[in-house]
Design a protein around this motif. Structure first.
Motif, PDB file in Angstrom:
ATOM      1  N   SER A   1       4.726  34.633  22.978  1.00  0.00           N
ATOM      2  CA  SER A   1       6.094  34.650  22.459  1.00  0.00           C
ATOM      3  C   SER A   1       6.768  33.297  22.658  1.00  0.00           C
ATOM      4  O   SER A   1       7.490  32.821  21.769  1.00  0.00           O
ATOM      5  N   ASN A   2       6.539  32.688  23.793  1.00  0.00           N
ATOM      6  CA  ASN A   2       7.113  31.364  24.051  1.00  0.00           C
ATOM      7  C   ASN A   2       6.599  30.330  23.052  1.00  0.00           C
ATOM      8  O   ASN A   2       7.371  29.517  22.538  1.00  0.00           O
ATOM      9  N   TYR A   3       5.289  30.346  22.790  1.00  0.00           N
ATOM     10  CA  TYR A   3       4.723  29.425  21.805  1.00  0.00           C
ATOM     11  C   TYR A   3       5.347  29.657  20.429  1.00  0.00           C
ATOM     12  O   TYR A   3       5.749  28.713  19.744  1.00  0.00           O
ATOM     13  N   LYS A   4       5.432  30.934  20.024  1.00  0.00           N
ATOM     14  CA  LYS A   4       5.982  31.258  18.697  1.00  0.00           C
ATOM     15  C   LYS A   4       7.443  30.835  18.605  1.00  0.00           C
ATOM     16  O   LYS A   4       7.866  30.269  17.586  1.00  0.00           O
ATOM     17  N   ASN A   5       8.227  31.110  19.643  1.00  0.00           N
ATOM     18  CA  ASN A   5       9.644  30.730  19.625  1.00  0.00           C
ATOM     19  C   ASN A   5       9.803  29.212  19.548  1.00  0.00           C
ATOM     20  O   ASN A   5      10.661  28.716  18.816  1.00  0.00           O
ATOM     21  N   ASN A   6       8.981  28.510  20.301  1.00  0.00           N
ATOM     22  CA  ASN A   6       9.029  27.056  20.291  1.00  0.00           C
ATOM     23  C   ASN A   6       8.723  26.521  18.896  1.00  0.00           C
ATOM     24  O   ASN A   6       9.424  25.635  18.387  1.00  0.00           O
TER      25      ASN A   6
ATOM     26  N   LEU B   1       7.552  16.681  12.718  1.00  0.00           N
ATOM     27  CA  LEU B   1       6.316  17.211  12.125  1.00  0.00           C
ATOM     28  C   LEU B   1       5.130  16.995  13.067  1.00  0.00           C
ATOM     29  O   LEU B   1       4.299  17.888  13.242  1.00  0.00           O
ATOM     30  N   LYS B   2       5.076  15.824  13.706  1.00  0.00           N
ATOM     31  CA  LYS B   2       4.006  15.560  14.674  1.00  0.00           C
ATOM     32  C   LYS B   2       4.118  16.516  15.860  1.00  0.00           C
ATOM     33  O   LYS B   2       3.118  17.054  16.342  1.00  0.00           O
ATOM     34  N   GLN B   3       5.346  16.719  16.313  1.00  0.00           N
ATOM     35  CA  GLN B   3       5.582  17.628  17.446  1.00  0.00           C
ATOM     36  C   GLN B   3       5.163  19.047  17.071  1.00  0.00           C
ATOM     37  O   GLN B   3       4.526  19.742  17.867  1.00  0.00           O
ATOM     38  N   TYR B   4       5.483  19.475  15.845  1.00  0.00           N
ATOM     39  CA  TYR B   4       5.115  20.814  15.388  1.00  0.00           C
ATOM     40  C   TYR B   4       3.592  20.962  15.365  1.00  0.00           C
ATOM     41  O   TYR B   4       3.053  21.947  15.876  1.00  0.00           O
ATOM     42  N   GLN B   5       2.908  19.968  14.793  1.00  0.00           N
ATOM     43  CA  GLN B   5       1.446  20.019  14.728  1.00  0.00           C
ATOM     44  C   GLN B   5       0.840  20.046  16.128  1.00  0.00           C
ATOM     45  O   GLN B   5      -0.107  20.791  16.379  1.00  0.00           O
ATOM     46  N   SER B   6       1.390  19.246  17.010  1.00  0.00           N
ATOM     47  CA  SER B   6       0.895  19.185  18.381  1.00  0.00           C
ATOM     48  C   SER B   6       1.050  20.541  19.073  1.00  0.00           C
ATOM     49  O   SER B   6       0.121  21.035  19.715  1.00  0.00           O
ATOM     50  N   ARG B   7       2.220  21.148  18.930  1.00  0.00           N
ATOM     51  CA  ARG B   7       2.456  22.451  19.547  1.00  0.00           C
ATOM     52  C   ARG B   7       1.572  23.528  18.925  1.00  0.00           C
ATOM     53  O   ARG B   7       1.100  24.433  19.615  1.00  0.00           O
ATOM     54  N   GLN B   8       1.350  23.414  17.627  1.00  0.00           N
ATOM     55  CA  GLN B   8       0.495  24.393  16.951  1.00  0.00           C
ATOM     56  C   GLN B   8      -0.950  24.273  17.464  1.00  0.00           C
ATOM     57  O   GLN B   8      -1.602  25.281  17.735  1.00  0.00           O
TER      58      GLN B   8
END
Length: 121
Positions: A18-23, A92-99
């Motif tokens: 849930s934390n990953y998804k919320n982030n 976008l880089k941050q999103y890809q990294s978190r994904q």
């Protein structure tokens, strides 16, 4: 006792997921906001650029509407637009990294089956 441990582990895994998804959702929301603001800057620039430099225009600065000329406003808008593009790239880089981080976490947490029990090695 083993059931309690596995239930706790399952809850822990669900919380982490849930934390990953919320982030990811928060970053996606920021990306949408920045994209919208970038588009607004683009439209304003397209509107102002063909106008004479001496023409009056109004700009909102910190909630205050100020009178300027096109000559004054266009360079500031271009600078802001370039800054927004940089912020968008970073998000976008941050999103890809978190994904990617979330995908690695999913793989590492696969040692737990659908019911939350540890697989025997």
């Amino acid at each position: 006792m083993a059931q309690q441990v596995s239930t706790k582990k399952q809850q822990e895994l669900q919380l982490q997921y849930s934390n990953y998804k919320n982030n990811l959702q928060q970053i996606a929301q920021k990306i949408g906001d920045v994209e919208q603001e970038t588009e607004e800057h683009k439209l304003v620039l397209e509107t102002l650029e063909p106008l004479p430099e001496s023409r009056k225009c109004f700009r909102m600065i910190n909630g205050v509407l100020v009178e300027r000329t096109v000559k004054d406003v266009v360079p500031a808008l271009k600078t802001n637009s370039e800054g927004l593009k940089k912020v968008l790239e970073d998000l976008l880089k941050q999103y890809q990294s978190r994904q990617e981080e979330m995908e690695k976490w999913k793989v590492s947490s696969r040692s737990w089956d659908e019911e939350g029990h540890a697989e025997m090695s």
